[in-house]
Write an enzyme that holds these catalytic residues in place. Structure first.
Site, PDB file in Angstrom:
ATOM      1  CD  GLU A 132      -3.035  -1.194   2.201  1.00 29.75           C
ATOM      2  OE1 GLU A 132      -2.722  -0.099   3.071  1.00 29.75           O
ATOM      3  OE2 GLU A 132      -4.137  -1.609   2.145  1.00 29.75           O
ATOM      4  CD  GLU A 162      -3.692  -5.876   3.163  1.00 30.08           C
ATOM      5  OE1 GLU A 162      -4.592  -4.888   3.897  1.00 30.08           O
ATOM      6  OE2 GLU A 162      -2.415  -5.964   3.415  1.00 30.08           O
TER       7      GLU A 162
HETATM    8  C1  BGC Z   1      -2.793  -2.378   7.240  1.00 30.29           C
HETATM    9  C2  BGC Z   1      -3.050  -2.960   8.670  1.00 30.29           C
HETATM   10  C3  BGC Z   1      -5.551  -3.136   9.131  1.00 30.29           C
HETATM   11  C4  BGC Z   1      -5.431  -3.751   7.416  1.00 30.29           C
HETATM   12  C5  BGC Z   1      -7.278  -3.085   7.250  1.00 30.29           C
HETATM   13  C6  BGC Z   1      -3.342  -3.828   5.647  1.00 30.29           C
HETATM   14  O1  BGC Z   1      -3.033  -3.059   4.764  1.00 30.29           O
HETATM   15  O2  BGC Z   1      -1.994  -3.142   7.638  1.00 30.29           O
HETATM   16  O3  BGC Z   1      -2.865  -2.788   9.506  1.00 30.29           O
HETATM   17  O4  BGC Z   1      -5.213  -3.326   9.564  1.00 30.29           O
HETATM   18  O5  BGC Z   1      -5.323  -2.965   6.148  1.00 30.29           O
HETATM   19  O6  BGC Z   1      -7.256  -2.086   7.610  1.00 30.29           O
END
Ligand code: BGC
Length: 363
Positions: free
Chosen positions: A183, A301
């Site tokens: 990210e 993710e």
């Molecule tokens: C972050 C996490 C976060 C998740 C959802 C991830 O990319 O590294 O810290 O909990 O996104 O927000």
């Protein structure tokens, strides 16, 4: 309207708060066509190269082992990775794990930016445990937060960190993949990210000419950044990734690290036509880009926080996974056993509605 991803940037408060969030938690499929990696043993004898499309099949059903190695120190956010997790993950039907790692907290601040050998040993151990279960593994650079504030000032250190990681793992099986940065955000805007990739990829390629590398767009790996992402045209070992947490008010309700999110508590996801179409519209953008650019896609993710109601979480998770599969994307759930988790580490059992949402035919 402020884009949600930007809103996310504005709203994210101290990572320390995110730590707190992690404490109270128990919280037509892509079929892998490649045999599981048979060995976890590093070997200087090169394996045949695996193209990115074939390798992406091995990421078909991935889970992020989040809140462990990307915490300032492992355990600080409530997760210490146990060896026994990997057979459990493999037996449930996952094909891969994504391992977020905060290398920047374990490397010298000044040149030559040496990574702590003890930390390397710990990551090696975890990677080998996963590989020995036939799981494909992605190791990334996660939460190098200083870069979001001063990308230029940290570029040399970032490249040096990747030079060391690449050298260190050059003899590892091709079931280990690299992801240069989770990210990119803040100061790492698209143009800066492209330049950073231009500086980093040749360094990785000098020791790992055909290892598959996972790369996503700037602006928090938001799909709307894909058009600005510049990749080396002649590199056929790149898998493109994006992250998906929409609707953000649903997935991040009452997330302690997102200011104002307490007021979203109770937001449901009912799988209405409008809700479903919104996801389909977004995924179509990615699929179109992928086709035009001839790149395989990994949804790296997606997940809904434990404060949302379980029925909505299961519905949303299942819908996202199936839609990703329909588009030929591999996917990775955020995450294994913490605030968004699909596994309850306190009672050593899967959270069944979420596991079934992800892998309907899980044993
Ligand atoms: C972050 C996490 C976060 C998740 C959802 C991830 O990319 O590294 O810290 O909990 O996104 O927000």
């Amino acid at each position: 309207m402020v884009p949600v991803s930007r809103l996310r940037w504005l709203l994210i408060v101290l990572v320390a708060l995110s730590a707190c969030s992690n404490l109270g938690v128990p919280s037509a499929t892509l079929t892998p066509t490649v045999a599981p990696t048979p060995t976890a043993t590093p070997s200087p004898t090169p394996e045949p190269a695996v193209d990115a499309f074939t390798m992406n099949q091995k990421l078909a059903r991935t889970v992020n082992i989040g809140n462990a190695l990307e915490a300032p120190t492992e355990g600080e956010w409530g997760v210490t990775i146990k060896d026994e997790y990997f057979p459990i993950i493999h037996e449930a039907g996952f094909t891969a794990v994504r391992l977020p790692v905060r290398w920047s907290a374990h490397a010298l601040k000044e040149a030559p930016y040496t990574i702590d050998p003890a930390f390397f040993e710990r990551v090696d151990h975890v990677v080998k445990q996963a590989l020995s279960q036939g799981l494909t593994v992605i190791v990334n650079v996660h939460h190098y937060e200083e870069m979001a504030l001063d990308a230029k000032g940290h570029q040399a250190r970032f490249v040096a960190i990747w030079q060391q990681i690449a050298e260190h793992y050059k003899y590892y099986p091709n079931g280990l993949l690299f992801e240069p940065m989770n990210e990119p955000n803040g100061a790492v805007v698209a143009s800066v990210w492209n330049k950073l990739l231009e500086a980093t990829l040749p360094v990785i390629r000098s020791t790992n000419p055909t290892r598959n590398i996972v790369i996503g767009p700037a602006d928090w790996n938001d799909l709307r950044g894909l058009d600005e992402l510049v990749l080396p045209a002649d590199d056929q070992h790149i898998i493109v990734t994006f992250h998906y947490y929409q609707p953000f008010q649903f997935t991040h309700q009452a997330a302690e690290w997102v200011q104002g999110s307490a007021s979203w508590l109770g937001t449901e996801w009912k799988a209405t036509s409008a809700e479903k179409q919104s996801v389909q519209y977004d995924f179509k953008i990615v699929a179109t880009w992928a086709k035009q650019n001839h790149r395989p896609i990994f949804l790296g993710e997606f997940g809904a926080y434990s404060k949302a109601d379980m029925d909505s979480r299961a519905r949303w998770t299942s819908f996202i996974a199936r839609e990703a599969e329909k588009q030929g994307f591999s996917w990775s759930h955020w995450e294994f056993c913490s605030g968004f988790g699909v596994y309850d580490p306190n009672n050593n059992k899967w959270i069944e509605p979420l596991l079934k949402a992800l892998i309907p035919n899980s044993p």
